[in-house]
Design a protein around this motif. Structure first.
Motif, mmCIF file in Angstrom:
data_model
loop_
_atom_site.group_PDB
_atom_site.id
_atom_site.type_symbol
_atom_site.label_atom_id
_atom_site.label_comp_id
_atom_site.label_asym_id
_atom_site.label_seq_id
_atom_site.Cartn_x
_atom_site.Cartn_y
_atom_site.Cartn_z
ATOM 1 N N LYS A 124 2.673 -2.034 0.735
ATOM 2 C CA LYS A 124 3.893 -1.301 0.379
ATOM 3 C C LYS A 124 3.560 -0.025 -0.376
ATOM 4 O O LYS A 124 4.189 1.021 -0.185
ATOM 5 C CB LYS A 124 4.810 -2.196 -0.465
ATOM 6 C CG LYS A 124 6.168 -1.562 -0.729
ATOM 7 C CD LYS A 124 7.084 -2.523 -1.466
ATOM 8 C CE LYS A 124 8.448 -1.876 -1.706
ATOM 9 N NZ LYS A 124 9.372 -2.790 -2.440
ATOM 10 N N LYS A 125 2.547 -0.094 -1.237
ATOM 11 C CA LYS A 125 2.142 1.076 -2.022
ATOM 12 C C LYS A 125 1.486 2.136 -1.148
ATOM 13 O O LYS A 125 1.658 3.332 -1.364
ATOM 14 C CB LYS A 125 1.179 0.640 -3.140
ATOM 15 C CG LYS A 125 0.707 1.776 -4.032
ATOM 16 C CD LYS A 125 -0.157 1.238 -5.163
ATOM 17 C CE LYS A 125 -1.469 0.687 -4.649
ATOM 18 N NZ LYS A 125 -2.387 0.265 -5.751
ATOM 19 N N ASP A 126 0.722 1.700 -0.157
ATOM 20 C CA ASP A 126 -0.002 2.623 0.721
ATOM 21 C C ASP A 126 0.274 2.239 2.175
ATOM 22 O O ASP A 126 -0.505 1.501 2.787
ATOM 23 C CB ASP A 126 -1.501 2.548 0.418
ATOM 24 C CG ASP A 126 -2.279 3.678 1.094
ATOM 25 O OD1 ASP A 126 -1.662 4.466 1.834
ATOM 26 O OD2 ASP A 126 -3.500 3.760 0.883
ATOM 27 N N PRO A 127 1.391 2.715 2.751
ATOM 28 C CA PRO A 127 1.820 2.269 4.087
ATOM 29 C C PRO A 127 0.792 2.453 5.189
ATOM 30 O O PRO A 127 0.822 1.710 6.167
ATOM 31 C CB PRO A 127 3.066 3.133 4.354
ATOM 32 C CG PRO A 127 3.604 3.446 2.995
ATOM 33 C CD PRO A 127 2.382 3.628 2.140
ATOM 34 N N LYS A 128 -0.131 3.388 5.037
ATOM 35 C CA LYS A 128 -1.115 3.559 6.113
ATOM 36 C C LYS A 128 -2.033 2.333 6.225
ATOM 37 O O LYS A 128 -2.678 2.116 7.256
ATOM 38 C CB LYS A 128 -1.942 4.825 5.900
ATOM 39 C CG LYS A 128 -2.905 4.831 4.733
ATOM 40 C CD LYS A 128 -3.710 6.125 4.711
ATOM 41 C CE LYS A 128 -4.711 6.143 3.566
ATOM 42 N NZ LYS A 128 -4.029 6.160 2.252
ATOM 43 N N ASP A 129 -2.073 1.509 5.171
ATOM 44 C CA ASP A 129 -2.864 0.273 5.216
ATOM 45 C C ASP A 129 -2.247 -0.761 6.152
ATOM 46 O O ASP A 129 -2.887 -1.767 6.473
ATOM 47 C CB ASP A 129 -2.980 -0.341 3.814
ATOM 48 C CG ASP A 129 -4.028 0.375 2.971
ATOM 49 O OD1 ASP A 129 -4.850 1.093 3.543
ATOM 50 O OD2 ASP A 129 -4.010 0.215 1.743
ATOM 51 N N TYR A 130 -1.009 -0.514 6.575
ATOM 52 C CA TYR A 130 -0.339 -1.480 7.443
ATOM 53 C C TYR A 130 -1.105 -1.701 8.746
ATOM 54 O O TYR A 130 -1.111 -2.802 9.289
ATOM 55 C CB TYR A 130 1.086 -1.007 7.750
ATOM 56 C CG TYR A 130 1.854 -1.926 8.665
ATOM 57 C CD1 TYR A 130 2.141 -3.240 8.291
ATOM 58 C CD2 TYR A 130 2.294 -1.502 9.912
ATOM 59 C CE1 TYR A 130 2.840 -4.092 9.123
ATOM 60 C CE2 TYR A 130 2.990 -2.346 10.761
ATOM 61 C CZ TYR A 130 3.260 -3.633 10.359
ATOM 62 O OH TYR A 130 3.946 -4.477 11.203
#
Length: 218
Positions: free
Chosen positions: A114-120
């Motif tokens: 959620k903090k770093d969406p690119k980690d999705y």
């Protein structure tokens, strides 16, 4: 009146003005209504900043739609809550400790994504399969251990879950490490073992018919 209020009411005021103008010029009912509708759309477009997009087309990261990302986070939170609720029902101290560790890792993974969406992208498989499967297996375990009488097959299934909870924890720890390091590490070994655990005799049925198992305990 501030600028935001002007933007809010200008389309309506403009549409009314155009509708009245058409009414005085043309008369009737339909032409003013058409003028009102066209006026509202025209003024609405005029006060909408260029480049603004609908929520459906908004991106949270390259190639990740906001609407899909938000839905994935909501679903993950729901599964996290279900896992946490089942953890509270575990009476065996060692198993409860292991499941609590898994719950903590799930919460950290969700918060990180959620903090770093690119980690999705790196956590997509975790969200789409492994979290759901783990929730179902733990729920299956809780339902089995709640039965007053256990046959040999149920006892074996319980032991299988307890023996593999550390494998689940290690897999989730590796997933969190991937996110923390913003790197694509090799999760294949841990995830393959986890999948085998889920598919063990007595556990695969938990993924297909969790409701039936629940009913048997009532």
């Amino acid at each position: 009146m501030n600028r935001e209020k002007i933007k809010k009411y200008l389309p309506i005021a403009g549409a009314i003005a155009i509708g009245l103008l058409v009414y005085f010029i043309q008369g009737g009912i339909l032409p003013p209504l058409i003028g009102f509708a066209l006026g509202y759309v025209g003024f609405k477009v005029a006060v909408t900043p260029r480049g603004a997009t609908s929520s459906a087309g908004e991106l949270v990261a390259d190639g990740i739609a906001k609407i899909d990302f938000d839905a994935a986070i909501r679903e993950a939170r729901s599964r996290y809550n279900a896992l946490q609720n089942d953890a509270f029902r575990i009476t065996k101290v060692d198993a409860r400790r292991k499941v609590d560790a898994i719950v903590s890792l799930v919460g950290q993974i969700i918060d990180q994504v959620k903090k770093d969406p690119k980690d999705y992208r790196a956590a997509r498989q975790f969200f789409s399969y492994y979290l759901e499967a783990t929730v179902k297996v733990v729920h299956f375990y809780v339902e089995l251990t709640a039965r007053p009488v256990l046959d040999a097959e149920a006892k074996t299934s319980i032991e299988n879950v307890e023996n593999e909870l550390d494998t689940v924890r290690r897999a989730f720890e590796k997933q969190l490490k991937v996110l923390d390091e913003n790197d694509v590490l090799d999760l294949d070994t841990e995830l393959t073992v986890l999948k085998r655990t889920i598919e063990l005799e007595g556990l695969s049925s938990a993924l297909d018919q969790p409701e039936a198992d629940s009913q048997q305990t009532k």
